[in-house]
Design a protein around this motif. Structure first.
Motif, short mmCIF file in Angstrom:
data_model
loop_
_atom_site.label_atom_id
_atom_site.label_comp_id
_atom_site.label_asym_id
_atom_site.label_seq_id
_atom_site.Cartn_x
_atom_site.Cartn_y
_atom_site.Cartn_z
N HIS A 21 -3.12 -11.66 11.20
CA HIS A 21 -2.23 -10.52 10.94
C HIS A 21 -1.87 -10.07 12.27
CE1 HIS A 21 -6.26 -8.49 11.29
NE2 HIS A 21 -5.74 -7.55 11.61
N THR A 27 -4.88 -3.04 10.59
CA THR A 27 -4.94 -2.90 9.06
C THR A 27 -6.59 -2.44 8.84
OG1 THR A 27 -3.75 -4.67 8.80
CG2 THR A 27 -4.72 -4.16 7.00
N ASP A 38 -4.44 -13.09 3.70
CA ASP A 38 -4.33 -12.18 2.59
C ASP A 38 -4.35 -12.73 1.51
OD1 ASP A 38 -3.58 -10.64 4.98
OD2 ASP A 38 -1.25 -10.35 4.56
N ASN A 47 -4.65 -6.44 -1.35
CA ASN A 47 -4.85 -7.67 -0.25
C ASN A 47 -3.65 -8.49 -0.46
OD1 ASN A 47 -7.50 -9.99 0.22
ND2 ASN A 47 -6.67 -8.26 1.81
N HIS A 68 -0.47 -10.44 0.18
CA HIS A 68 0.73 -10.72 1.25
C HIS A 68 1.93 -9.98 1.26
CE1 HIS A 68 1.91 -12.47 4.94
NE2 HIS A 68 3.02 -12.76 4.28
N ALA A 77 -0.90 -7.75 3.36
CA ALA A 77 -2.12 -6.94 2.91
C ALA A 77 -1.86 -5.50 3.60
CB ALA A 77 -3.24 -7.33 3.21
N PHE A 106 -7.93 -5.04 4.31
CA PHE A 106 -8.80 -5.92 3.94
C PHE A 106 -10.03 -5.67 3.60
CE2 PHE A 106 -6.32 -7.42 8.12
CZ PHE A 106 -5.27 -8.11 7.27
#
Length: 383
Positions: free
Chosen positions: A41, A45, A164, A216, A218, A220, A223
């Protein structure tokens, strides 16, 4: 069955609500680690989804303790409290690692400690295998084998946590299949009640994954981090030990498995392995790869199965869906083998074998036919 489904739904609702709270708090107070070179990513996040999942599981445990249907496992509360305590320990260590990147030796030590608590205080051990009356040599050998099995599954699940929705979806499918299997197995062995610890843990994990997956998916929003992945691995292994280690060979009459007594005897231990086959395969390849390179088995790299699929040209979402398909095909194939042999279906276990072969062929074609080509890049480190 109804109370199982209610328990799963309750876990999902609690997990979803708490995941939203944790997500909002993490964004407000900027509780998220910096992006590492090995990460896929590109936007910071939060990694605290495992906290919400654990709280959802804890509520399910509390609900079961107050429900007469689950009185069997709460007759002696120590084992259940041991499982919950070990899960809390691994979640705390996982959160610390998600925030401060702990040394791998500390994490591994915590995993062995958590597994030891479950085996010692939870009184869950692999003492016999349903293969011709085979028994584990001694109590200490049983203890070591069970602890190693739990730690192995924990790390295997954690290793595939790289895209994700990957771990949440794979574990949802795996535990869904395992729930059906454990429920049917207890029914077929003539138990007075269909309730058992393995089915309870499996349906609780299904609920936790269902509740967390919307956050979570996609792209996301959050996590699960090591806290969530290690927790899933811990409880999945505990569920497998609870059903596999307690099966007595006399409980399963090999003659009822039709044309292959040996296969029939192997099925009760084959399915628990099948539902985590992909994580175990990825873990084994990673360990061999790193040891051959003269590195620690836990040294990060960017050569996991999901990374290889990205390098082949699959998109993040497409790679995850392919993992889902492989997991479903492997798990359902073995489950169909079990059901067919117990119900004396026409063709018996070949129904499951045929489904597995056709499903694997379809998955293989999709896996080897990426929708787009990716320009090769220098491998970056990743877990």
């Amino acid at each position: 069955m109804t109370l199982y489904l209610i328990t799963g739904a309750l876990t999902a609702l609690i997990t979803f609500a708490l995941a939203w709270v944790v997500w909002k708090l993490a964004l407000r107070y900027r509780i998220h680690p910096a992006i590492r070179e090995r990460d896929v990513h590109t936007t910071p996040t939060p990694r605290l989804g495992g906290v919400a999942m654990f709280l959802g599981v804890a509520v399910a445990f509390l609900f079961s303790s107050q429900n007469p249907f689950f009185a069997l496992i709460w007759a002696d509360p120590v084992p259940m409290l041991a499982v919950l305590g070990a899960t809390l320990l691994i979640v705390i260590v996982g959160v610390a690692d998600d925030l401060w990147d702990l040394d791998w030796m500390i994490k591994l030590g915590a995993q062995f400690l958590a597994a030891g608590v479950i085996v010692w205080f939870g009184q869950l051990q692999i003492s016999s295998l349903p293969i011709g009356g085979m028994t584990v040599g001694s109590s200490w050998m049983s203890f070591v084998l069970t602890v190693l099995s739990i730690v192995l599954v924990m790390n295997a699940v954690n290793f595939i946590d790289g895209l994700d929705g990957l771990v949440a979806g794979v574990c949802l499918i795996s535990n869904g299949v395992f729930f059906v299997y454990s429920y049917l197995l207890v029914r077929d062995t003539g138990a007075s009640t269909y309730f058992n610890l393995a089915s309870f843990l499996a349906i609780v994990l299904v609920g936790a994954c269902v509740g967390f997956l919307p956050f979570n998916w996609h792209p996301a929003k959050m996590f699960m981090g090591d806290a969530g992945a290690l927790m899933l691995g811990l409880l999945m292994a505990t569920s497998a030990v609870a059903i596999t280690g307690q099966i007595q060979p006399a409980m399963l009459d090999p003659d009822q498995f039709g044309r292959s007594q040996l296969l029939g005897a192997f099925i009760p231990i084959l399915l628990p392995v099948a539902v985590v086959l992909l994580p175990l395969l990825d873990f084994g390849l990673a360990v061999v790869r790193r040891l051959r390179a003269g590195k620690s088995p836990f040294a990060p790299d960017r050569k996991h199965l999901h990374h290889r699929m990205l390098d082949m040209g699959h998109s993040d979402l497409y790679a995850v869906l392919i993992f889902y398909a492989w997991t479903a095909v492997i798990g359902l194939a073995v489950l169909l083998m079990y059901i067919a042999t117990r119900e004396n279906w026409f063709g018996q276990y070949w129904i499951g074998v045929g489904f597995g072969v056709l499903g694997a062929a379809a998955c293989l074609v999709v896996t080897l036919s990426p929708r787009r080509r990716r320009v090769p890049t220098t491998p970056q480190e990743s877990l």
